[in-house]
Design a protein around this motif. Structure first.
Motif, PDB file in Angstrom:
ATOM      1  N   PHE A  99      31.278  37.026  40.666  1.00 15.79           N
ATOM      2  CA  PHE A  99      32.714  37.059  40.455  1.00 15.79           C
ATOM      3  C   PHE A  99      33.419  36.563  41.720  1.00 15.79           C
ATOM      4  O   PHE A  99      32.944  36.797  42.835  1.00 15.79           O
ATOM      5  N   VAL A 100      34.553  35.906  41.526  1.00 15.66           N
ATOM      6  CA  VAL A 100      35.344  35.399  42.649  1.00 15.66           C
ATOM      7  C   VAL A 100      36.783  35.856  42.483  1.00 15.66           C
ATOM      8  O   VAL A 100      37.389  35.652  41.424  1.00 15.66           O
ATOM      9  N   ALA A 101      37.338  36.463  43.530  1.00 16.52           N
ATOM     10  CA  ALA A 101      38.724  36.941  43.485  1.00 16.52           C
ATOM     11  C   ALA A 101      39.448  36.583  44.782  1.00 16.52           C
ATOM     12  O   ALA A 101      38.826  36.408  45.837  1.00 16.52           O
ATOM     13  N   ASP A 102      40.767  36.480  44.699  1.00 18.32           N
ATOM     14  CA  ASP A 102      41.596  36.252  45.879  1.00 18.32           C
ATOM     15  C   ASP A 102      41.697  37.525  46.710  1.00 18.32           C
ATOM     16  O   ASP A 102      41.650  38.637  46.179  1.00 18.32           O
ATOM     17  N   ARG A 103      41.894  37.354  48.003  1.00 22.96           N
ATOM     18  CA  ARG A 103      42.151  38.511  48.875  1.00 22.96           C
ATOM     19  C   ARG A 103      43.584  39.017  48.730  1.00 22.96           C
ATOM     20  O   ARG A 103      43.875  40.179  49.016  1.00 22.96           O
ATOM     21  N   ASP A 104      44.480  38.143  48.320  1.00 19.50           N
ATOM     22  CA  ASP A 104      45.882  38.490  48.071  1.00 19.50           C
ATOM     23  C   ASP A 104      46.517  39.235  49.246  1.00 19.50           C
ATOM     24  O   ASP A 104      46.493  38.753  50.367  1.00 19.50           O
ATOM     25  N   LEU A 105      47.060  40.438  49.020  1.00 18.26           N
ATOM     26  CA  LEU A 105      47.803  41.160  50.046  1.00 18.26           C
ATOM     27  C   LEU A 105      46.930  42.094  50.886  1.00 18.26           C
ATOM     28  O   LEU A 105      47.440  42.995  51.548  1.00 18.26           O
ATOM     29  N   SER A 107      45.506  41.605  53.634  1.00 15.87           N
ATOM     30  CA  SER A 107      45.771  41.511  55.077  1.00 15.87           C
ATOM     31  C   SER A 107      46.818  42.515  55.526  1.00 15.87           C
ATOM     32  O   SER A 107      46.875  42.883  56.704  1.00 15.87           O
ATOM     33  N   LEU A 108      47.652  42.983  54.575  1.00 12.24           N
ATOM     34  CA  LEU A 108      48.666  43.994  54.882  1.00 12.24           C
ATOM     35  C   LEU A 108      48.275  45.361  54.328  1.00 12.24           C
ATOM     36  O   LEU A 108      49.089  46.272  54.246  1.00 12.24           O
ATOM     37  N   GLY A 109      47.014  45.503  53.940  1.00 12.28           N
ATOM     38  CA  GLY A 109      46.493  46.788  53.503  1.00 12.28           C
ATOM     39  C   GLY A 109      46.902  47.209  52.111  1.00 12.28           C
ATOM     40  O   GLY A 109      46.841  48.397  51.783  1.00 12.28           O
ATOM     41  N   ILE A 110      47.301  46.249  51.263  1.00  8.05           N
ATOM     42  CA  ILE A 110      47.781  46.610  49.928  1.00  8.05           C
ATOM     43  C   ILE A 110      46.709  46.387  48.860  1.00  8.05           C
ATOM     44  O   ILE A 110      46.363  47.304  48.123  1.00  8.05           O
ATOM     45  N   ASP A 111      46.182  45.193  48.748  1.00 13.75           N
ATOM     46  CA  ASP A 111      45.158  44.918  47.736  1.00 13.75           C
ATOM     47  C   ASP A 111      43.777  45.257  48.271  1.00 13.75           C
ATOM     48  O   ASP A 111      43.395  44.810  49.368  1.00 13.75           O
ATOM     49  N   LYS A 112      43.008  46.016  47.488  1.00 17.37           N
ATOM     50  CA  LYS A 112      41.662  46.395  47.885  1.00 17.37           C
ATOM     51  C   LYS A 112      40.684  45.251  47.625  1.00 17.37           C
ATOM     52  O   LYS A 112      40.811  44.518  46.654  1.00 17.37           O
ATOM     53  N   PHE A 120      32.445  37.719  45.354  1.00 16.18           N
ATOM     54  CA  PHE A 120      32.833  36.869  46.474  1.00 16.18           C
ATOM     55  C   PHE A 120      34.356  36.835  46.539  1.00 16.18           C
ATOM     56  O   PHE A 120      35.021  36.852  45.507  1.00 16.18           O
ATOM     57  N   TYR A 121      34.884  36.762  47.766  1.00 19.01           N
ATOM     58  CA  TYR A 121      36.326  36.668  47.941  1.00 19.01           C
ATOM     59  C   TYR A 121      36.684  35.364  48.649  1.00 19.01           C
ATOM     60  O   TYR A 121      35.874  34.788  49.386  1.00 19.01           O
ATOM     61  N   THR A 122      37.911  34.916  48.430  1.00 21.35           N
ATOM     62  CA  THR A 122      38.396  33.748  49.145  1.00 21.35           C
ATOM     63  C   THR A 122      38.436  34.061  50.638  1.00 21.35           C
ATOM     64  O   THR A 122      38.611  35.204  51.045  1.00 21.35           O
ATOM     65  N   ASP A 123      38.288  33.041  51.464  1.00 23.62           N
ATOM     66  CA  ASP A 123      38.305  33.237  52.917  1.00 23.62           C
ATOM     67  C   ASP A 123      39.689  33.631  53.408  1.00 23.62           C
ATOM     68  O   ASP A 123      39.815  34.338  54.414  1.00 23.62           O
ATOM     69  N   TYR A 124      40.706  33.142  52.704  1.00 28.07           N
ATOM     70  CA  TYR A 124      42.086  33.466  53.064  1.00 28.07           C
ATOM     71  C   TYR A 124      42.744  34.209  51.902  1.00 28.07           C
ATOM     72  O   TYR A 124      42.049  34.740  51.046  1.00 28.07           O
ATOM     73  N   ALA A 125      44.056  34.235  51.863  1.00 29.11           N
ATOM     74  CA  ALA A 125      44.741  35.069  50.877  1.00 29.11           C
ATOM     75  C   ALA A 125      44.463  34.658  49.436  1.00 29.11           C
ATOM     76  O   ALA A 125      44.386  35.500  48.553  1.00 29.11           O
TER      77      ALA A 125
END
Length: 301
Positions: A99-105, A107-112, A120-125
């Protein structure tokens, strides 16, 4: 029954396919844009491997209530992570689906971003941040818009990055509210740029997006958020905002570039497709996400 319906499975059924079809690998992503990009990448980097890529809504039968029960926001991202969690619990050693998902928010401690073996997650948001570079935007400016030699992608990025980060922080505060409102569309649609600044107003953005809320408290919360200077701004930009803000910058500073046969690129969705199409394999193959995908595609069971 359509082919789309034939592809749909419950998480339990997908887990069963680990046993019935262990050699048939697949990747499940958030949406069709992600599907197209990853399919292109895999067809170029591992052409000898047959691997399917599906948007989650076209592959998995999942109720929104299940997503919320797992602690995620309803939508494609929440669905992807929820299914990944269910699959790992049912079949923790499964090697067939990733599975691949965005990191989204995050970086500000909102999205887990739970660390799962099948995720797998995107390298950036988000996925769109892979085209947020001088090279890719420069190619768009020179090839798609036939921009003048004096228009540099570096200057464009320097102008729009602070705006994109501010909008990202505003969105994070809206998401944290008890009943999260959406950012008002006019915040980006009415944005103006000059050679030395922009018209984004934080207070006005909250006022347009919220009703019956203490705007002063929202502005104060915005002012309290401290972003480390050394944090790559690509962790602080919502991917789908890029094309909209970029269009507003070009429209208000270099509006002549959207004339004649280039007029359709003044629409954010068309600009986003254009930017993705400007990516080259060498631009992304070195990132962690794409290394992981290539390893998954070629690994033997």
């Amino acid at each position: 029954m359509s082919n789309l319906d034939e592809n749909l499975r419950t998480p339990d059924e997908l887990a069963m396919l680990e046993i019935l079809e262990p050699e048939m690998k697949e990747i499940i992503v958030e949406g069709r844009g992600d599907q197209a990009l990853l399919y292109w990448f895999l067809s170029c980097s591992t052409p000898e491997v047959e691997i399917a890529v599906f948007p989650v809504k076209e592959r998995v039968l999942l109720d929104d209530d299940v997503v919320v029960a797992h602690g995620y926001t309803k939508g494609e991202r929440g669905s992807v992570i929820t299914v990944a969690e269910i699959m790992e619990k049912i079949h923790p050693t499964g090697k067939r689906v990733r599975f691949v998902a965005d990191r989204d928010l995050s970086s500000l401690g909102i999205d887990k971003c739970p660390q799962l073996e099948n995720m797998f997650y995107t390298d950036y948001a988000s996925m769109e941040l892979y085209f947020y570079s001088e090279k890719t935007i420069g190619k768009m400016l020179k090839v798609a818009l036939r921009g003048p030699s004096g228009l540099s992608s570096k200057s464009v990025l320097e102008a729009i990055t602070p705006v994109l980060v501010s909008i990202f922080v505003i969105r994070s505060i809206l998401r944290s509210m008890e009943r999260p409102p959406k950012l008002a569309s006019k915040v980006i649609e009415n944005l103006q740029f000059t050679n030395g600044g922009h018209t984004l107003d934080v207070r006005e953005a909250f006022t347009k997006s919220c009703k019956g809320v203490n705007i002063d408290s929202l502005v104060a919360e915005y002012d309290r958020i401290a972003i480390p200077d050394d944090l790559d701004r690509r962790h602080l930009i919502r991917g789908h905002d890029i094309s909209g803000v970029l269009v507003r910058y070009i429209t208000t500073v270099h509006g002549n570039l959207f004339r004649e046969d280039r007029r359709h690129l003044a629409k954010a969705p068309a600009m986003e497709i254009c930017l993705i199409s400007c990516l080259e394999l060498t631009d992304i193959e070195g990132f962690g996400l794409f290394k992981s995908l290539a390893e998954f595609a070629t690994a033997s069971h």
